[in-house]
Scaffold this motif. Structure first.
Motif, PDB file in Angstrom:
ATOM      1  N   LEU A 253       0.828  -1.201   0.000  1.00  0.00           N
ATOM      2  CA  LEU A 253       0.000   0.000   0.000  1.00  0.00           C
ATOM      3  C   LEU A 253       0.863   1.250   0.000  1.00  0.00           C
ATOM      4  O   LEU A 253       0.602   2.202  -0.750  1.00  0.00           O
ATOM      5  CB  LEU A 253      -0.931  -0.011   1.221  1.00  0.00           C
ATOM      6  CG  LEU A 253      -1.878   1.190   1.348  1.00  0.00           C
ATOM      7  CD1 LEU A 253      -2.839   1.242   0.171  1.00  0.00           C
ATOM      8  CD2 LEU A 253      -2.658   1.120   2.670  1.00  0.00           C
ATOM      9  N   ASP A 254       1.917   1.257   0.838  1.00  0.00           N
ATOM     10  CA  ASP A 254       2.849   2.388   0.846  1.00  0.00           C
ATOM     11  C   ASP A 254       3.507   2.550  -0.523  1.00  0.00           C
ATOM     12  O   ASP A 254       3.645   3.670  -1.030  1.00  0.00           O
ATOM     13  CB  ASP A 254       3.932   2.187   1.914  1.00  0.00           C
ATOM     14  CG  ASP A 254       3.426   2.416   3.320  1.00  0.00           C
ATOM     15  OD1 ASP A 254       2.396   3.087   3.464  1.00  0.00           O
ATOM     16  OD2 ASP A 254       4.053   1.909   4.263  1.00  0.00           O
ATOM     17  N   ALA A 271       5.968   1.182  -9.376  1.00  0.00           N
ATOM     18  CA  ALA A 271       6.008   0.335  -8.188  1.00  0.00           C
ATOM     19  C   ALA A 271       6.128  -1.133  -8.573  1.00  0.00           C
ATOM     20  O   ALA A 271       5.667  -1.568  -9.625  1.00  0.00           O
ATOM     21  CB  ALA A 271       4.742   0.546  -7.354  1.00  0.00           C
ATOM     22  N   LEU A 272       6.744  -1.887  -7.675  1.00  0.00           N
ATOM     23  CA  LEU A 272       6.871  -3.327  -7.821  1.00  0.00           C
ATOM     24  C   LEU A 272       6.348  -3.942  -6.527  1.00  0.00           C
ATOM     25  O   LEU A 272       6.955  -3.788  -5.476  1.00  0.00           O
ATOM     26  CB  LEU A 272       8.342  -3.708  -8.040  1.00  0.00           C
ATOM     27  CG  LEU A 272       8.635  -5.067  -8.665  1.00  0.00           C
ATOM     28  CD1 LEU A 272       8.137  -5.115 -10.092  1.00  0.00           C
ATOM     29  CD2 LEU A 272      10.132  -5.337  -8.630  1.00  0.00           C
ATOM     30  N   HIS A 273       5.193  -4.596  -6.614  1.00  0.00           N
ATOM     31  CA  HIS A 273       4.612  -5.198  -5.414  1.00  0.00           C
ATOM     32  C   HIS A 273       3.861  -6.465  -5.771  1.00  0.00           C
ATOM     33  O   HIS A 273       3.725  -6.833  -6.945  1.00  0.00           O
ATOM     34  CB  HIS A 273       3.700  -4.215  -4.675  1.00  0.00           C
ATOM     35  CG  HIS A 273       2.623  -3.620  -5.531  1.00  0.00           C
ATOM     36  ND1 HIS A 273       1.530  -4.336  -5.966  1.00  0.00           N
ATOM     37  CD2 HIS A 273       2.478  -2.373  -6.059  1.00  0.00           C
ATOM     38  CE1 HIS A 273       0.756  -3.563  -6.692  1.00  0.00           C
ATOM     39  NE2 HIS A 273       1.308  -2.367  -6.778  1.00  0.00           N
ATOM     40  N   ALA A 298       9.590  -0.536  -4.222  1.00  0.00           N
ATOM     41  CA  ALA A 298       9.324  -1.963  -4.062  1.00  0.00           C
ATOM     42  C   ALA A 298       9.196  -2.350  -2.597  1.00  0.00           C
ATOM     43  O   ALA A 298       9.782  -1.723  -1.717  1.00  0.00           O
ATOM     44  CB  ALA A 298      10.446  -2.772  -4.709  1.00  0.00           C
ATOM     45  N   THR A 299       8.416  -3.397  -2.359  1.00  0.00           N
ATOM     46  CA  THR A 299       8.415  -4.053  -1.058  1.00  0.00           C
ATOM     47  C   THR A 299       9.540  -5.083  -1.057  1.00  0.00           C
ATOM     48  O   THR A 299      10.056  -5.463  -2.119  1.00  0.00           O
ATOM     49  CB  THR A 299       7.072  -4.761  -0.809  1.00  0.00           C
ATOM     50  OG1 THR A 299       6.852  -5.711  -1.860  1.00  0.00           O
ATOM     51  CG2 THR A 299       5.925  -3.768  -0.794  1.00  0.00           C
ATOM     52  N   ASP A 300       9.910  -5.550   0.119  1.00  0.00           N
ATOM     53  CA  ASP A 300      11.020  -6.507   0.212  1.00  0.00           C
ATOM     54  C   ASP A 300      10.703  -7.800  -0.530  1.00  0.00           C
ATOM     55  O   ASP A 300      11.557  -8.351  -1.219  1.00  0.00           O
ATOM     56  CB  ASP A 300      11.332  -6.810   1.681  1.00  0.00           C
ATOM     57  CG  ASP A 300      11.896  -5.602   2.402  1.00  0.00           C
ATOM     58  OD1 ASP A 300      12.924  -5.081   1.946  1.00  0.00           O
ATOM     59  OD2 ASP A 300      11.302  -5.179   3.406  1.00  0.00           O
ATOM     60  N   VAL A 301       9.468  -8.279  -0.396  1.00  0.00           N
ATOM     61  CA  VAL A 301       9.089  -9.523  -1.057  1.00  0.00           C
ATOM     62  C   VAL A 301       9.159  -9.363  -2.562  1.00  0.00           C
ATOM     63  O   VAL A 301       9.712 -10.199  -3.280  1.00  0.00           O
ATOM     64  CB  VAL A 301       7.677  -9.967  -0.633  1.00  0.00           C
ATOM     65  CG1 VAL A 301       7.211 -11.152  -1.466  1.00  0.00           C
ATOM     66  CG2 VAL A 301       7.666 -10.338   0.848  1.00  0.00           C
TER      67      VAL A 301
END
Length: 556
Positions: A253-254, A271-273, A298-301
């Motif tokens: 979401l962030d 974004a990459l999520h 990006a998120t860590d995952v």
């Protein structure tokens, strides 16, 4: 200085490395290759990302493989599609002069029929992600009976992503392997357990200290308030013209919200999520590699397995909870000996956590002031002027237009032209930063002895002291919540934190200490945010179990 030839590498492989410009092996290559060339020794290699691990296992594999045998002899398992493709790309370059050597990548998100067809044509080396490989095994579309060598690359990443059962299944289905090679940036207990269970007296090589950061990375941080985190990010980007980097967020979401805000303001960013389809992910990564995008959020995952060269900056929009995660994030820059910068935006309450990470990474962290508005404008101005002077005008018939330009600007002075050019480029910046406020927070931090005492008292009492407000820059107005979820529900601290924050849509800054037990947990939270947290969590269900959350002090 050691050369690849001195390591015992085949002449055809030496020819390929020479053509690639590889003259001297990196430390992990120098230590690993002589051991791996024996082909019969289990091996654990601990080194940060970007240190040349693919060549460290790729060159020995290519030398050990029997080209005349057209069946799988080596298996490389890695966590993500991107890393899988990157490994194949590098191995293809190394095997340039080995005629008849075939490498096939198998991963999800693309046609399994095509991959089965490639496997049936004859292959010696398979590079695979766990999920797709198991799918092929269960379909009996792949034969691992003759596999001699198994490589587990980015083992800590795979275990963090929940692939432990998959890895064990794969190892059980390679019964004739002569050696197992495990490469990892960190050595958490899960990786150690896998090595003990499936490897026999492995030789362990560590390049640098476990969990330490790359010495080529400059670690920087900025201290601001929670409400100014986004403005701080924007100002850092504006103060770093030419930045090419990855911004890490805690939640998807962030990532999406920040991307939308920066895109509206004219930044080349995406974004990459986890919600992206594989096709969307490939499109975003393609644009980033081609530098159509200046920044990737990006998120860590979602970012696991990304391997992009020449990333100049990594920005932690929020600090991760685990030092291993920080190591992986920062390792996206400063690769293969190049210089990189890892920046972190921290709340004043996070200073203590930052210092813990600094000690674990064993690299100095440098505190920088958030640039003032006028400093941003000045930096952008000089960057534009440099670009203007370096613009190549040798291509194109510009001379044709010179007379018209001279006529058009006959009554305009050189100084006036420069002012107008600057106004066209910087009008937006000048207006935006005209009355920009100071985003810095001047935090007062006690010495380490006081902090150690505070931590001991905190553990003994199971709660923060009222002095927390001055210690961490907060209000000191905290309460503890009880929740009937714990480690037996499959949570560890980071996943539990994300679970309750996602449910409540609160920011991490409102939370304090989390104390987890088998069946229950206690969460410290700002009193003002507690009602929202309780309303969002209490009464919901998790895996069929009704969640109870309430004020810990009110429980009888």
């Amino acid at each position: 200085m050691m050369t690849f030839e001195g390591l015992g590498i085949d002449a055809r492989l030496i020819q390929a490395t020479d053509e690639l410009g590889f003259v001297n092996p990196t430390p992990i290559q120098e230590k690993a290759i002589p051991v791996l060339l024996s082909g019969t020794t289990d091996f654990v290699g601990l080194a940060q990302t970007g240190t040349g691990k693919t060549a460290a296992f790729g060159l020995p594999l290519l030398q050990l493989i029997n080209i005349s045998d057209k069946f799988p002899q080596a298996l490389i398992v890695c966590p993500t599609r991107e890393l899988c493709m990157q490994i194949v790309k590098e191995v293809e370059l190394f095997k340039k002069h080995l005629k008849g050597m075939n490498v096939v990548a198998v991963y999800g998100g693309t046609s399994i029929t095509m991959q089965i067809r490639d496997l049936r044509r004859g292959v010696q080396i398979i590079v695979a992600t766990p999920g797709r490989l198991i799918d092929l095994i269960e379909r009996k579309a792949i034969d691992l009976e003759q596999i001699k060598y198994v490589v587990l690359d980015e083992a800590d990443e795979m275990l963090n992503m929940g692939f432990r059962d998959d890895i064990e299944f794969i190892l059980k289905n390679t019964p004739k392997r002569e050696s197992t090679w495990l490469f990892s940036a960190t050595m958490p207990p899960e990786v150690r357990q896998v090595s003990k269970r499936y490897m026999q007296n492995p030789i362990e090589v560590t390049v640098g200290k476990v969990n330490t950061g790359n010495a080529s990375i400059d670690h920087q941080y900025y201290v601001t308030s929670a409400q100014h985190r986004y403005e701080t990010l924007k100002r850092i980007i504006d103060f770093t013209p030419g930045i090419y980097g990855i911004i890490f967020t805690r939640t998807k979401l962030d990532a999406q919200e920040i991307t939308e805000r920066l895109t509206r303001e004219g930044y080349d960013i995406d974004a990459l999520h986890g919600d992206l389809t594989q096709a969307q992910r490939d499109k975003v990564m393609g644009q980033f590699r081609e530098r159509t995008l200046q920044l990737l959020i990006a998120t860590d995952v979602a970012a696991r397995g990304i391997d992009v060269k020449d990333i100049s900056h990594v920005i932690n929009y929020e600090l991760p909870d685990d030092v291993e995660v920080y190591t992986h994030r920062s390792g996206r820059t400063g690769r293969a000996g190049s210089q990189g910068i890892c920046m972190s935006i921290v709340h004043s309450r996070e200073i203590f956590k930052l210092k813990q990470i600094e000690r674990m990474v064993a690299q100095p962290f440098h505190k920088l002031d958030i640039p003032a508005g006028k400093d941003v404008c000045r930096k952008q101005f000089f960057y534009f002027m440099d670009k203007l002077l370096q613009t190549d005008v040798s291509h194109g018939d510009y001379e044709t237009y010179v007379p018209m330009l001279q006529e058009k600007f006959a009554d305009v002075t050189k100084e006036e032209v420069l002012k107008r050019v600057a106004a066209m480029e910087f009008d937006r910046f000048l207006k935006y930063y005209e009355n920009a406020e100071d985003l810095n927070v001047r935090a007062t931090v006690r010495d380490s002895r006081d902090r150690a005492t505070f931590s001991r008292d905190d553990r003994e009492q199971g709660r923060r002291r009222d002095t927390r407000g001055t210690e961490f820059g907060g209000s000191g107005d905290y309460m503890r919540l009880f929740v009937n979820l714990g480690t037996k529900d499959g949570f560890y601290k980071a996943s539990f934190l994300q679970f309750i924050l996602d449910m409540s849509e609160l920011k991490k800054e409102v939370l304090g200490r989390i104390d987890m037990k088998d069946m229950n947990s206690w969460v410290e939270i700002e009193k003002s945010a507690a009602p929202k947290m309780i309303k969002a969590v209490d009464g919901k269900t998790y895996k069929g179990r009704r969640i109870r959350m309430n004020d810990a002090n009110s429980r009888g």
